[in-house]
Design an enzyme around this catalytic site. Structure first.
Site, PDB file in Angstrom:
ATOM      1  N   GLN A  72       1.201  -1.041  -0.487  1.00  0.00           N
ATOM      2  CA  GLN A  72      -0.113  -0.296  -0.316  1.00  0.00           C
ATOM      3  C   GLN A  72       1.252   1.126   0.144  1.00  0.00           C
ATOM      4  OE1 GLN A  72      -1.897  -1.133   3.667  1.00  0.00           O
ATOM      5  NE2 GLN A  72      -3.885  -1.203   2.593  1.00  0.00           N
ATOM      6  N   ASP A 121       0.631   3.766   1.492  1.00  0.00           N
ATOM      7  CA  ASP A 121      -0.103   4.615   2.700  1.00  0.00           C
ATOM      8  C   ASP A 121       0.337   5.149   3.726  1.00  0.00           C
ATOM      9  OD1 ASP A 121      -2.353   4.171   4.521  1.00  0.00           O
ATOM     10  OD2 ASP A 121      -1.376   1.869   5.236  1.00  0.00           O
ATOM     11  N   HIS A 176      -1.118   7.569   7.183  1.00  0.00           N
ATOM     12  CA  HIS A 176      -1.729   8.009   7.521  1.00  0.00           C
ATOM     13  C   HIS A 176      -1.173   9.403   9.049  1.00  0.00           C
ATOM     14  CE1 HIS A 176      -1.861   4.011   7.742  1.00  0.00           C
ATOM     15  NE2 HIS A 176      -3.194   3.773   8.413  1.00  0.00           N
TER      16      HIS A 176
END
Length: 649
Positions: A385, A387, A389
């Site tokens: 991913q 990714d 956050h």
RNA sequence: GCUGAUGUAGCUCAGGGGUAGAGCACUUCCUUGGUAAGGAAGAGGUCAUGGGUUCAAAUCCCAUUAUCAGCUCCA
């Protein structure tokens, strides 16, 4: 006297009640021949249904969405009629239209099966029925009569459907010997259906629930002209050529090995080079948006996922725990990166002055997808991913969310993805037990997404029940070569994990506060993104991205020198020496063979030894003429830089 | 996971109860300076795996496995 308003605003007057067919006929006989359905005050009707009041109408032909809908819906009925004739005793589920064609779910009598070979027989029967030029007749029926009728037929699926309907709204459609429960609208007559192709047969659960019986689903498509069908079939063939699994194999981008395991892609040098380019590109974009790269391990203690709630939700359907020589010690292959990033956030006290904090990682995760789900690179069991956050204060949420949308726009623009769907995925309000967290937080999160999307001017569709279990999402969906939708980019708002992990920051009031989290992955996963990218470009990647620049200097002692110059600026994974000292002509043969595999190719052929000039041709872009190697290097460098600059701006 | 189909050479596929086939690719040689050139020779396969039926199975049957289509699922 009835006034009929046409789409252009003009009004036609009729002495008495009329139907769509009459109106079409009053305009032109040709239109009357082609018209398939009619919108009456924005409600789609059969052509034969009488209009009794003043109305504004629009006539639909096969070119219109509404016309196709009626056409394919009637085709589904013709298919059902054919199946009933060929397989007496068959019970019928539902038979709706889809984007390209229609299907019907059927329950064959005990012991009977339909395989692909049988489809031709059904096609023939359908054509025979269509040629009978049967009128398709609409009929209102009371709920009691409808129940009685299908009771007599023993068709429990229709009975189930009828019992969910309001009395007074039930209509039947009848053509030839076949009658079906149906809302309509339909063609006036079966004769319009001229070309039929049944595409495939597959199983499908009744009402989409895997606890129910599996019915046989037959997919088909029909056209008013044989030529249209031929064109459609050619289109399908063309689409199959763009399949990323095929191109990936041909270009040596990736492969699978049963020895390694199903759903576990192996990236070959060229595929890895392509991925690296994409990663570098995104890293650069993210850096300009204030992201910081982090790195976390591929496994984590089971307790980490128990805290996050993932273990409870997915534990039994995942790769199972890894044990150690230490009694009671249990790890899990990382199925997602969020918990790890939460722990990084928690590692030291955070101040409101530090927020938002944005942790990014190309994190490889492992999920035990059901075996039937695996599909090339689009659905795999080990994937990376892109990714990140974001941890922010509640009042920063919307702004941060909008900035993520900006990143996704940059990517889609860079790769020319125009045809995407932005989907707001909310929780199913009827089944809130599937989700964790308080109603209040869910409402806040859902509102944030809806507002952010609206403020960005996104055209969105909203789907209930598609949220992640910890929060709602904004998903960006793109279609593959054959029209299947895949989720690429995703942005998720999450009030829950910060609570579960007890994440805190100190506010300006010197009090502890809970941050809000955004999960986001603009590519979705490298695997799926590359797959969709391949299908969109048919393997002809933009110059800045391509792993497949092959420079060939057929007869030149300076090959290595030139190759080095070029490879310094391009991501060249495969430069092959084509000069063989024993036989200088061998170069040509290699080049021809290479050509077959390489969709995007730079060929540098030396023309005049003295001036060191070369012929340059970019496959897909035509001839670039003669230039020296230095000029060529400058040219390419310039091209790549220009492309990258236009993306990053 | 469910339903169905498929699995034969590196690739695309034909065949089929009794020496294993084609085209492309590969190797060697010849011909040929230009974006899928031609010729000759050669190499390459326990016909997915394991059982069964049979004098004989790649072929028929069963199971397993992988792939494909669809359903269901998708943190």
């Amino acid at each position: 006297m009835i006034n009929i308003t046409l789409p252009d605003g003009s009004i036609k007057q009729f002495e008495k009640e009329v139907n769509g067919y009459d109106i079409a006929n009053s305009i032109s006989p040709r239109l009357a021949k082609e018209v398939l359905s009619i919108s009456v005050n924005d409600e789609i009707w059969d052509l034969t249904r009488q209009i009794t009041n003043d109305s504004s109408i629009k006539l639909h032909k096969f070119d219109d969405k509404e016309g196709k809908h009626a056409f394919w819906h009637s085709s589904a009925h013709i298919m059902a009629e054919a199946i009933e004739a060929l397989y007496p005793g068959t019970k019928f589920g539902i038979g709706p239209t889809i984007e390209n064609g229609f299907y019907y779910d059927i329950d064959l009598p005990e012991g009977m099966v339909i395989t692909e070979k049988d489809l031709i027989t059904i096609e023939k029967k359908m054509l025979e029925l269509a040629r009978q030029k049967n009128n398709i007749v609409r009929e209102n029926i009371s709920k009691a009569d409808a129940l009685e009728m299908f009771e007599k037929k023993g068709d429990q699926y229709k009975l189930e459907l009828i019992s969910d309907l309001e009395d007074g709204t039930i209509t039947l459609y009848r053509q030839g010997n076949f009658t079906d429960l149906c809302r309509g609208p339909h063609l006036p007559n079966t004769e319009h259906v001229k070309a039929i192709k049944l595409l495939n047969v597959a199983g499908a659960y009744w009402r989409g629930d895997e606890k129910n019986k599996m019915l046989t689903r037959i997919y088909g498509i029909t056209f008013p002209k044989a030529k249209l069908l031929d064109e459609y079939l050619v289109l399908l063939e063309e689409a199959k050529k763009r399949d990323h699994r095929k191109i990936g194999k041909e270009m040596d981008l990736f492969t699978f090995s049963p020895e390694v395991g199903m759903g576990l892609p192996l990236w070959m040098p060229k595929g890895a080079a392509l991925r690296e380019q994409l990663e570098n590109f995104l890293k650069k974009v993210q850096k300009s948006f204030g992201y910081e790269q982090v790195i976390t391990p591929h496994i984590g203690n089971v307790n980490l996922y128990k805290t996050s709630g993932h273990y409870e939700k997915y534990g039994k359907d995942s790769f199972q725990v890894i044990t150690t020589p230490q009694e009671g010690e249990e790890y899990l292959l990382k199925p997602m990166n969020c918990p790890h990033h939460c722990e990084i956030f928690k590692a030291r006290p955070r101040s409101y002055k530090d927020l938002p904090i944005r942790f990014a990682e190309f994190g490889t995760v492992y999920r035990y997808e059901m075996s039937g789900e695996l599909h090339g690179l689009t659905r795999v069991r080990g994937f990376t991913q892109d990714d990140a956050h974001l941890f922010c204060m509640p009042d920063q949420l919307k702004d941060e969310f909008k900035k993520v949308i900006d990143i996704i726009f940059i990517i889609f623009k860079a790769l020319d993805f125009k045809d995407f769907t932005a989907q707001i995925s909310l929780r199913d309000p009827k089944n809130t037990s599937k989700y964790i967290g308080s109603d209040e937080n869910w409402e806040k999160a859902e509102r944030a997404i809806i507002e952010a999307a609206a403020e960005k001017g996104l055209n969105t569709v909203t789907v209930l029940g598609e949220a992640a279990f910890y929060g709602p999402k904004l998903d960006f969906m793109i279609k593959d070569a054959v029209g299947r939708q895949w989720q690429l980019g995703t942005i998720q708002v999450d009030y829950n994990l910060p609570e579960r992990f007890e994440l805190e920051y100190t506010g300006s009031d010197n009090q502890k506060h809970r941050p809000v989290m955004i999960h986001r992955a603009p590519f979705g996963s490298m695997e799926r993104f590359v797959a969709v990218l391949i299908e969109h470009t048919a393997g002809k990647f933009p110059l800045w991205l391509t792993p497949d620049q092959v420079v060939i200097l057929p007869i030149s002692e300076k090959f290595n020198e030139y190759a080095l110059k070029v490879s310094n600026i391009l991501n060249i994974s495969d430069i092959r020496t084509v000069v063989d000292e024993r036989n200088e002509k061998i170069g040509r043969k290699i080049r021809d063979n290479e050509l077959k595999k390489i969709p995007y190719l730079l060929i540098v052929g030396e023309q005049e030894q003295e001036s060191e000039s070369v012929a340059v041709r970019l496959q897909g872009q035509g001839d670039k003429g003669s230039m020296t190697v230095d000029e060529f290097v400058r040219y390419i460098k310039n091209e790549v830089e220009q492309q990258l600059a236009s993306i990053h701006n």
